[in-house]
Design a protein around this motif. Sequence first.
Motif: not given
Length: 245
Positions: A144-148, A159-160, A162, A177, A179-180
């Motif tokens: 997934h994207s690293s916003d979560f 960096d992007g 995870s 809730e 990741p994007n």
Amino acid sequence: MSPVGKKQGLENPAVRGASRSRGSRSAGSHSAAPIIRDPDAGQDRDAGSNSSGRRYLDGQMLVAMPGMADERFARSVIYLCAHSEDGAMGIVVNQPSQVRDFPDLLVQLQIIAPQERISLPKATEAIQVLQGGPVQTDRGFVLHSSDFFIDNSTLPIDDGVSLTATIDILRAIAAGEGPNQALLALGYAGWDPGQLENEIQHNGWLNCPADPAILFDTDLESKYARALRLIGIDLARLSSAAGHA
């Protein structure tokens, strides 16, 4: 290819029996505790610099050469989650799973009740369920994207991107809730120490920086050709005699 360490993921009861009957390895019963560990813990993860001078490929994509000897990985694109002197672990990102429907999987895992499907966030319908590799195919790994991020459960790869392999991330996605961007892979690909390097040297794989547009989009059939184009290779002209990156 063989498993590295004792990685575990989200157990999928719908495929558990089938995967074990094919001889794949699993690592025991499911636990709610964090169940994925960074094999490079305590080591320098910089792909361009380490104490031995070797170049590790964490966060890169592997692209199978046409002459790939293992048919399970023919025309495959793999995102490398971990690569060290202890071996490597990655997720195949362009092979669909027999379990196609992500909301159905949430029901099977008892994360939601069947009647709650209708109230799921719209984004859940676009999440791919992929065949991540031949190892532990009854286990799930969310790339997934690293916003979560979940403490002690999420492995940042670059960096992007995870990786999380606890059921909490599926609960978060179901609640809107998560990741994007995300995909759920059943199983993974693993290499023993030196095995991946040997396969690259023998023209089994090309490698290139990962492109999130390739990792997370839903057009699985074109991912192989697009990954090759990142390396500057025309699929129509590529032969098994080509060199490696």
